[in-house]
Design a protein around this motif. Structure first.
Motif, short mmCIF file in Angstrom:
data_model
loop_
_atom_site.label_atom_id
_atom_site.label_comp_id
_atom_site.label_asym_id
_atom_site.label_seq_id
_atom_site.Cartn_x
_atom_site.Cartn_y
_atom_site.Cartn_z
N MET A 77 0.84 -1.20 0.00
CA MET A 77 0.00 0.00 0.00
C MET A 77 0.88 1.25 0.00
O MET A 77 1.86 1.35 0.71
N PHE A 97 1.79 5.16 0.65
CA PHE A 97 1.44 6.18 1.61
C PHE A 97 1.15 7.46 0.85
O PHE A 97 2.00 8.03 0.19
N THR A 143 -4.27 7.64 2.66
CA THR A 143 -3.87 6.91 3.86
C THR A 143 -3.87 7.85 5.05
O THR A 143 -4.34 7.50 6.14
N GLY A 153 -6.12 7.54 8.39
CA GLY A 153 -5.52 7.56 9.73
C GLY A 153 -6.16 8.62 10.61
O GLY A 153 -6.58 8.34 11.73
N ALA A 195 -4.17 1.59 15.60
CA ALA A 195 -2.93 1.02 15.12
C ALA A 195 -2.98 -0.48 15.32
O ALA A 195 -3.27 -0.94 16.42
N ASN A 196 -2.71 -1.20 14.26
CA ASN A 196 -2.70 -2.66 14.34
C ASN A 196 -1.27 -3.10 14.66
O ASN A 196 -0.54 -3.54 13.80
#
Lengths: 360, 123
Positions: free
Chosen positions: A1, A3, A7, A11, A124-125
């Motif tokens: 992906m 940025f 994105t 976010g 956040a993962n």
């Protein structure tokens, strides 16, 4: 992906969404707690501001904002000002790893969402999600300690020292009761922990004892009754925030309720299957993320309800009982249970009993 | 930029929003609140009565014992977490298991020793 602007927008969107959802939950939780307590104590409770008194929290918030925030002469200025920040910020930050729902794809194709943008329904993962939560809740202890230290007053100091001893003790119990979950799920990633519990394999049943201990430790971590010795008003006036007024007091109050929401959300994530629910199964329909969020919030609200229920029901513990419960019950039993879970997982993984001689 | 850093970037944003919220609340309150300070107001509140003596009192040493215990058990947790994560996926799970059990066993013995010495009794 890649940025790019999208994105960044996604976010920012998740951050703002989480803040809004949590603030709304806090506002409702403060109101709900007072109403629930009123019903249980056959009182009426706040019912003047707005329908059913729903706007009571907002009214109180505005009142506290408009009150003079007095800084007593004896305080240690820097420490005194820093403490409310250290209470509020970690409380929010711990939420960063809570998955509110399954991720979804915008404008992409296939399961890997090629050409589109994959949106995680969490801030956040992180692959170290559980550790992030534990470290944030550990920073929270500084708030009480510094507030007590910097206030230049006897009771806050006592409250601060008590708070630090209580919170660090239960911190150990809390982290040890999360370990069985990590062993069973095989990952520190919160989304992975939720997925490990799909199809109703909630960890609540196999890990009932860690779940119970997690809840008890969570009550103590958030200084909620029956573990609110930190601010035991019959002994310590107001505890560590005695010398705080106006907006700074409000920030401590806010932090307490954000902590309750956070830790309930994490209880749901670790033991109640997170966002999984009876309908729809993840990925089967386009609306899965929405339903996921609804299930998740519904479960969280139930856990928050138990917090309120216990507050009204149970008397406050004595300090020696509090410490004995943590060090003589929670921690040793947790360690033994952890070993049992580990043996089971090892048996599942190898499908074999240990070879005592010439292993490996 | 990889997903890994992107996640921490979002967390950084989260921190900024949190700081902003904190600053906004303090700022709004500063604008709204009255400011009429008197000597009595600025005195330490404590419990409503005039404060006497030094506030910087000694605390009991028992708090220190629990701080030490916490260090032991938190570091234990720091060692246990990586083990817990990979344990189920290692081929020879039993060997890994036994190694960790020796470690946990030593800690359980230590806790039993502390209990036997009466340090967990709050007197």
């Amino acid at each position: 992906m890649e940025f790019d602007g999208w994105t960044a927008l996604i976010g920012t969107g998740t951050v703002v969404a989480v803040f809004v959802v949590v603030m709304l939950m806090v506002i409702l939780a403060v109101w709900a707690e007072r109403r629930v307590a009123a019903v249980m104590q056959t009182r009426i409770g706040p019912n003047r501001a707005g329908p059913f008194g729903l706007l009571q929290t907002i009214a109180d918030g505005i009142k506290l904002l408009m009150k003079e925030s007095i800084t007593p002469r004896q305080v240690d200025r820097l420490v005194y000002e820093l403490a409310p920040l250290l209470a509020v910020l970690p409380a929010f930050l711990a939420l960063a790893i809570v998955p509110f729902g399954p991720g979804f794809c915008i404008g992409g194709q296939g399961t890997d969402c090629s050409g589109g943008y994959f949106v995680d329904m969490q801030i956040a993962n992180l692959n170290v999600g559980v550790l992030w939560f534990l470290s944030m809740s550990a920073i929270g202890v500084y708030a009480a300690l510094l507030a007590g230290w910097g206030s230049g007053s006897k009771y806050p100091l006592l409250g601060g020292v008590r708070a630090s001893a209580q919170v660090i003790s239960y911190e150990a119990a809390l982290s040890l009761s999360v370990v069985p979950v990590v062993v069973a799920a095989g990952t520190l990633d919160t989304q992975g922990i939720v997925l490990a519990q799909s199809q109703y394999r909630w960890f609540l049943l196999p890990l009932f004892i860690p779940a119970l201990f997690f809840f008890v430790a969570a009550l103590a971590e958030t200084n909620r009754p029956p573990f609110d010795l930190v601010e035991a008003e019959s002994e310590l006036v107001g505890g560590f925030h005695t010398e705080y007024s106006g907006v700074r007091f409000m920030l401590f109050f806010l932090a307490e309720y954000v902590n309750v929401v956070t830790i309930s959300a994490l209880f749901v994530t670790f033991f109640l299957g997170g966002w999984t629910g009876p309908y729809p199964v993840a990925g089967s329909v386009n609306w899965a993320p929405l339903f996921g969020a609804i299930w998740f919030l519904a479960k969280t609200v139930c856990i928050i309800g138990i917090f309120f229920w216990l507050r009204v029901t149970l008397p406050r513990l004595r300090y020696d009982q509090l410490m004995a419960l943590c060090w003589k019950r929670l921690i040793p039993i947790n360690l033994v249970y952890l070993m049992a879970v580990a043996v089971w997982v090892a048996y599942q993984a190898t499908g074999d009993l240990p070879r005592l001689v010439g292993g490996g | 930029m990889s997903d890994y850093y992107e996640n921490y970037l979002t967390i950084f944003l989260f921190v900024l929003v949190g700081l902003g919220l904190f600053g906004a609340m303090i700022g709004v309150a500063r604008l709204l609140q009255p400011r009429r300070q008197t000597a009595a107001k600025l005195a330490t509140y404590e419990c409503g009565v005039e404060a006497e003596g030094d506030w910087w009192t000694q605390q009991h040493v028992r708090y220190y014992v629990f701080a030490l215990l916490f260090v032991v058990f938190d570091i234990e947790a720091a060692f246990i977490f990586p083990w817990a994560t990979v344990m189920g996926s290692i081929a020879d799970a039993w060997a890994v298991l036994v190694e960790m059990f020796v470690f946990i066993g030593i800690l359980v013995v230590a806790l039993a020793y502390v209990m036997r010495k009466g340090l967990l009794r709050w007197m």
